[in-house]
Scaffold this motif. Structure first.
Motif, PDB file in Angstrom:
ATOM      1  N   ASP A  69      12.838 -15.478   5.540  1.00 24.55           N
ATOM      2  CA  ASP A  69      12.115 -16.640   6.417  1.00 24.55           C
ATOM      3  C   ASP A  69      10.814 -16.762   5.523  1.00 24.55           C
ATOM      4  N   LEU A  70      10.230 -15.611   4.936  1.00 26.82           N
ATOM      5  CA  LEU A  70       9.140 -15.944   4.330  1.00 26.82           C
ATOM      6  C   LEU A  70       9.430 -16.552   2.840  1.00 26.82           C
ATOM      7  N   ARG A  71      10.343 -15.724   2.277  1.00 24.82           N
ATOM      8  CA  ARG A  71      10.759 -16.120   0.687  1.00 24.82           C
ATOM      9  C   ARG A  71      11.102 -17.724   0.542  1.00 24.82           C
ATOM     10  N   HIS A  72      11.733 -18.214   1.701  1.00 21.39           N
ATOM     11  CA  HIS A  72      12.142 -19.460   1.391  1.00 21.39           C
ATOM     12  C   HIS A  72      11.278 -20.598   2.067  1.00 21.39           C
ATOM     13  N   CYS A  73      10.245 -20.234   2.498  1.00 20.75           N
ATOM     14  CA  CYS A  73       9.333 -21.334   3.379  1.00 20.75           C
ATOM     15  C   CYS A  73       8.675 -22.042   2.106  1.00 20.75           C
ATOM     16  N   ALA A  74       8.373 -23.420   2.557  1.00 21.19           N
ATOM     17  CA  ALA A  74       7.599 -24.362   1.617  1.00 21.19           C
ATOM     18  C   ALA A  74       6.183 -24.392   1.928  1.00 21.19           C
ATOM     19  N   GLY A  75       5.738 -23.782   3.087  1.00 20.27           N
ATOM     20  CA  GLY A  75       4.339 -23.367   3.370  1.00 20.27           C
ATOM     21  C   GLY A  75       4.194 -22.363   4.453  1.00 20.27           C
ATOM     22  N   LEU A  76       3.044 -21.772   4.586  1.00 19.92           N
ATOM     23  CA  LEU A  76       2.832 -20.779   5.569  1.00 19.92           C
ATOM     24  C   LEU A  76       1.471 -20.908   6.242  1.00 19.92           C
ATOM     25  N   LEU A  77       1.633 -20.635   7.444  1.00 17.20           N
ATOM     26  CA  LEU A  77       0.417 -20.534   8.625  1.00 17.20           C
ATOM     27  C   LEU A  77       0.575 -19.225   9.019  1.00 17.20           C
ATOM     28  N   LEU A  78      -0.380 -18.497   8.813  1.00  9.35           N
ATOM     29  CA  LEU A  78      -0.407 -17.014   9.299  1.00  9.35           C
ATOM     30  C   LEU A  78      -1.634 -16.711  10.261  1.00  9.35           C
ATOM     31  N   GLY A  79      -1.140 -15.935  11.374  1.00  8.23           N
ATOM     32  CA  GLY A  79      -2.329 -15.880  12.477  1.00  8.23           C
ATOM     33  C   GLY A  79      -2.221 -14.460  13.081  1.00  8.23           C
ATOM     34  N   SER A  80      -3.349 -14.118  13.622  1.00 11.95           N
ATOM     35  CA  SER A  80      -3.393 -12.732  14.147  1.00 11.95           C
ATOM     36  C   SER A  80      -4.652 -12.662  14.943  1.00 11.95           C
ATOM     37  N   PRO A  81      -4.478 -11.926  16.220  1.00 12.63           N
ATOM     38  CA  PRO A  81      -6.011 -11.787  16.569  1.00 12.63           C
ATOM     39  C   PRO A  81      -6.835 -10.937  15.829  1.00 12.63           C
ATOM     40  N   THR A  82      -8.085 -10.867  16.294  1.00 16.67           N
ATOM     41  CA  THR A  82      -9.065 -10.245  15.526  1.00 16.67           C
ATOM     42  C   THR A  82      -8.969  -8.462  15.794  1.00 16.67           C
ATOM     43  N   ARG A  83      -8.888  -7.566  15.071  1.00 12.79           N
ATOM     44  CA  ARG A  83      -8.909  -6.321  15.325  1.00 12.79           C
ATOM     45  C   ARG A  83     -10.200  -5.785  14.582  1.00 12.79           C
ATOM     46  N   PHE A  84     -11.363  -5.590  15.036  1.00 13.17           N
ATOM     47  CA  PHE A  84     -12.400  -5.008  14.351  1.00 13.17           C
ATOM     48  C   PHE A  84     -12.869  -5.766  13.336  1.00 13.17           C
ATOM     49  N   GLY A  85     -12.744  -6.892  13.174  1.00 13.15           N
ATOM     50  CA  GLY A  85     -13.106  -7.849  12.291  1.00 13.15           C
ATOM     51  C   GLY A  85     -11.884  -8.146  11.078  1.00 13.15           C
ATOM     52  N   ASN A  86     -10.872  -7.480  11.563  1.00 12.01           N
ATOM     53  CA  ASN A  86      -9.616  -7.507  10.394  1.00 12.01           C
ATOM     54  C   ASN A  86      -8.360  -8.039  11.236  1.00 12.01           C
ATOM     55  N   MET A  87      -7.254  -8.418  10.453  1.00  9.52           N
ATOM     56  CA  MET A  87      -6.041  -8.854  11.079  1.00  9.52           C
ATOM     57  C   MET A  87      -5.410  -7.497  11.635  1.00  9.52           C
ATOM     58  N   ALA A  88      -4.613  -7.608  12.626  1.00 11.63           N
ATOM     59  CA  ALA A  88      -3.909  -6.691  13.362  1.00 11.63           C
ATOM     60  C   ALA A  88      -2.845  -6.030  12.691  1.00 11.63           C
ATOM     61  N   SER A  89      -2.838  -4.595  12.823  1.00 12.52           N
ATOM     62  CA  SER A  89      -1.923  -3.811  12.067  1.00 12.52           C
ATOM     63  C   SER A  89      -0.558  -4.130  11.859  1.00 12.52           C
ATOM     64  N   PRO A  90       0.044  -4.761  13.148  1.00  6.01           N
ATOM     65  CA  PRO A  90       1.595  -5.098  12.941  1.00  6.01           C
ATOM     66  C   PRO A  90       1.795  -6.162  11.901  1.00  6.01           C
ATOM     67  N   LEU A  91       0.882  -7.225  11.656  1.00  2.39           N
ATOM     68  CA  LEU A  91       1.096  -8.095  10.740  1.00  2.39           C
ATOM     69  C   LEU A  91       0.548  -7.452   9.418  1.00  2.39           C
ATOM     70  N   ARG A  92      -0.278  -6.766   9.196  1.00  3.09           N
ATOM     71  CA  ARG A  92      -0.596  -6.092   7.890  1.00  3.09           C
ATOM     72  C   ARG A  92       0.729  -5.231   7.354  1.00  3.09           C
ATOM     73  N   TYR A  93       1.159  -4.606   8.393  1.00  4.19           N
ATOM     74  CA  TYR A  93       2.397  -3.876   8.040  1.00  4.19           C
ATOM     75  C   TYR A  93       3.564  -4.769   7.599  1.00  4.19           C
ATOM     76  N   PHE A  94       3.658  -5.793   8.236  1.00  5.16           N
ATOM     77  CA  PHE A  94       4.785  -6.645   7.788  1.00  5.16           C
ATOM     78  C   PHE A  94       4.520  -7.130   6.414  1.00  5.16           C
ATOM     79  N   LEU A  95       3.308  -7.543   6.006  1.00  3.46           N
ATOM     80  CA  LEU A  95       3.010  -7.829   4.756  1.00  3.46           C
ATOM     81  C   LEU A  95       2.928  -6.940   3.667  1.00  3.46           C
ATOM     82  N   ASP A  96       2.603  -5.682   3.972  1.00  2.40           N
ATOM     83  CA  ASP A  96       2.800  -4.444   3.146  1.00  2.40           C
ATOM     84  C   ASP A  96       4.145  -4.293   2.426  1.00  2.40           C
ATOM     85  N   GLN A  97       5.188  -4.794   3.435  1.00  7.18           N
ATOM     86  CA  GLN A  97       6.435  -4.695   2.869  1.00  7.18           C
ATOM     87  C   GLN A  97       7.085  -5.894   2.148  1.00  7.18           C
ATOM     88  N   THR A  98       6.102  -6.736   1.357  1.00 15.32           N
ATOM     89  CA  THR A  98       6.675  -7.868   0.959  1.00 15.32           C
ATOM     90  C   THR A  98       6.529  -7.756  -0.755  1.00 15.32           C
TER      91      THR A  98
END
Length: 206
Positions: A69-98
């Protein structure tokens, strides 16, 4: 360049209370006014142990995002609630696997933007938006914000920043304000237009 038969903008987000998911829906409406398809995807919560604790398909809402889904997109909108001024850990975990996508350069040259929701007006919206930009810059994506040519950005009394779309849940009884909706749709449309233009340019490059 998008590898699917139909180019699409991936709207990838994590949401707990539903505010970020509501933003994703408005962003999708904006993208589609640009004449390009959208693909809404989410990520699972991070398990507190080493055992899988969630079903492979979410009970409701958007499907979980895959690497393709990520690899073949033509553009990306990335969203997360704020967690202590940072993105939430589930989204960060996903990105760490890329890292495989990074090694391939699959996202290089594609447009991206970010969005966030928070419970307090000064709860770290802008730092959260910037935290989401960092891995996208490493992927070589072209980051776009919201220009001040959008009037709602100047007079909003709720969410909305030049760094990306945002929502303050305390400002309108937890619902998106009119300005927040306007700015979400404007950002979606902007990424949609950029995705079409850059995808076409990549196709024409020898």
């Amino acid at each position: 360049m998008a590898q699917d038969a139909e180019a699409y903008v991936l709207i990838l987000y994590y949401s707990r209370s539903g505010a970020t998911a509501r933003m994703a829906a408005e962003l999708a409406r904006g993208v589609e006014t640009a004449g390009i398809a959208t693909r809404l995807r989410t990520v699972p919560s991070v398990s507190p142990d080493t055992e899988a604790s969630l079903p492979p398909v979410p009970v409701e809402g958007a499907p979980y995002c895959t690497s393709d889904d990520l690899r073949h997109c033509a553009g990306l909108l990335l969203g997360s609630p704020t967690r202590f001024g940072n993105m939430a850990s589930p989204l960060r975990y996903f990105l760490d696997q890329t890292s495989d996508i990074w090694l391939e350069g699959s996202l290089a040259g594609k447009p991206a933007a970010v969005f966030t929701a928070t419970g307090s007006l000064h709860g770290g919206q802008e730092s959260t938006l910037i935290s989401m930009m960092l891995p996208l810059l490493h992927h070589g994506m072209v980051i776009a914000g919201i220009p001040y040519s959008e009037p709602a950005l100047t007079h909003t009394k709720s969410g909305g920043t030049p760094y990306g779309a945002s929502h303050w849940s305390g400002g309108n009884d937890g619902e998106l304000s009119e300005d927040e909706v306007t700015l979400c749709r404007a950002l979606g449309k902007r990424i949609g237009k950029l995705a079409l233009a850059l995808d076409r340019n990549l196709e024409e490059t020898p």
